[in-house]
Design a protein around this motif. Structure first.
Motif, PDB file in Angstrom:
ATOM      1  N   ASN A 185      92.656 -32.779  72.650  1.00  0.00           N
ATOM      2  CA  ASN A 185      93.231 -34.069  73.771  1.00  0.00           C
ATOM      3  C   ASN A 185      92.561 -34.606  74.988  1.00  0.00           C
ATOM      4  O   ASN A 185      92.952 -35.602  75.543  1.00  0.00           O
ATOM      5  N   GLY A 186      91.417 -34.670  74.931  1.00  0.00           N
ATOM      6  CA  GLY A 186      90.173 -34.723  75.757  1.00  0.00           C
ATOM      7  C   GLY A 186      89.783 -34.413  77.159  1.00  0.00           C
ATOM      8  O   GLY A 186      89.612 -35.596  78.177  1.00  0.00           O
ATOM      9  N   TYR A 187      90.958 -33.404  77.761  1.00  0.00           N
ATOM     10  CA  TYR A 187      90.729 -33.081  79.045  1.00  0.00           C
ATOM     11  C   TYR A 187      89.680 -31.842  78.506  1.00  0.00           C
ATOM     12  O   TYR A 187      88.690 -31.352  77.904  1.00  0.00           O
ATOM     13  N   ASN A 191     101.154 -37.768  87.047  1.00  0.00           N
ATOM     14  CA  ASN A 191      99.855 -37.761  86.765  1.00  0.00           C
ATOM     15  C   ASN A 191      99.671 -36.156  85.263  1.00  0.00           C
ATOM     16  O   ASN A 191      98.966 -36.017  84.682  1.00  0.00           O
ATOM     17  N   ILE A 192     100.851 -35.048  85.526  1.00  0.00           N
ATOM     18  CA  ILE A 192     100.440 -33.795  84.745  1.00  0.00           C
ATOM     19  C   ILE A 192     101.241 -33.706  83.680  1.00  0.00           C
ATOM     20  O   ILE A 192     101.899 -34.131  83.104  1.00  0.00           O
ATOM     21  N   VAL A 193     100.434 -33.617  82.574  1.00  0.00           N
ATOM     22  CA  VAL A 193     100.927 -32.906  81.689  1.00  0.00           C
ATOM     23  C   VAL A 193     100.714 -31.286  81.065  1.00  0.00           C
ATOM     24  O   VAL A 193      99.373 -30.762  81.497  1.00  0.00           O
ATOM     25  N   PHE A 194     101.743 -30.808  80.581  1.00  0.00           N
ATOM     26  CA  PHE A 194     101.459 -29.176  80.277  1.00  0.00           C
ATOM     27  C   PHE A 194     100.786 -29.300  78.619  1.00  0.00           C
ATOM     28  O   PHE A 194     101.412 -29.580  77.547  1.00  0.00           O
ATOM     29  N   ALA A 214      97.726 -30.219  82.734  1.00  0.00           N
ATOM     30  CA  ALA A 214      96.008 -31.417  82.760  1.00  0.00           C
ATOM     31  C   ALA A 214      96.557 -32.486  83.556  1.00  0.00           C
ATOM     32  O   ALA A 214      97.653 -32.477  83.372  1.00  0.00           O
ATOM     33  N   VAL A 215      95.794 -33.010  84.010  1.00  0.00           N
ATOM     34  CA  VAL A 215      96.523 -34.185  85.213  1.00  0.00           C
ATOM     35  C   VAL A 215      94.992 -35.263  84.658  1.00  0.00           C
ATOM     36  O   VAL A 215      93.701 -35.747  83.905  1.00  0.00           O
ATOM     37  N   LYS A 216      95.830 -36.356  84.156  1.00  0.00           N
ATOM     38  CA  LYS A 216      96.189 -37.224  83.606  1.00  0.00           C
ATOM     39  C   LYS A 216      94.544 -38.060  83.855  1.00  0.00           C
ATOM     40  O   LYS A 216      94.060 -38.827  83.592  1.00  0.00           O
ATOM     41  N   SER A 217      95.002 -38.644  85.253  1.00  0.00           N
ATOM     42  CA  SER A 217      93.490 -39.278  86.042  1.00  0.00           C
ATOM     43  C   SER A 217      92.322 -39.210  85.880  1.00  0.00           C
ATOM     44  O   SER A 217      91.991 -39.506  86.071  1.00  0.00           O
TER      45      SER A 217
END
Length: 71
Positions: free
Chosen positions: A58-60, A45-48, A24-27
């Protein structure tokens, strides 16, 4: 699996990791497969996530290019 191994898989766009985890990319609030052909995001900006459902909660949103929901 360690974060470094996941980062390496994302940078190499390694298809062997598809389905094992999601990126997932936060930005952009987009979640992708490790092999996505989109531009590689900055590490900060990376979340796994282990599952696509976790990322969605989580909103992605799923990437329109690699379509992680199809895995």
């Amino acid at each position: 699996m360690e974060r470094e191994e996941k980062i390496k898989a994302v940078k190499n766009k390694d298809k062997r990791y598809d389905g094992q985890f999601f990126v997932a990319v936060k930005s952009t609030k987009i979640v992708c497969c490790p092999s996505c052909s989109s531009r590689t995001p900055l590490e900060k900006n990376i979340v796994f996530f282990d599952t696509l459902e976790e990322a969605l909660i989580n909103g992605y949103r799923p990437c329109k290019r690699c379509k992680p929901e199809m895995i």
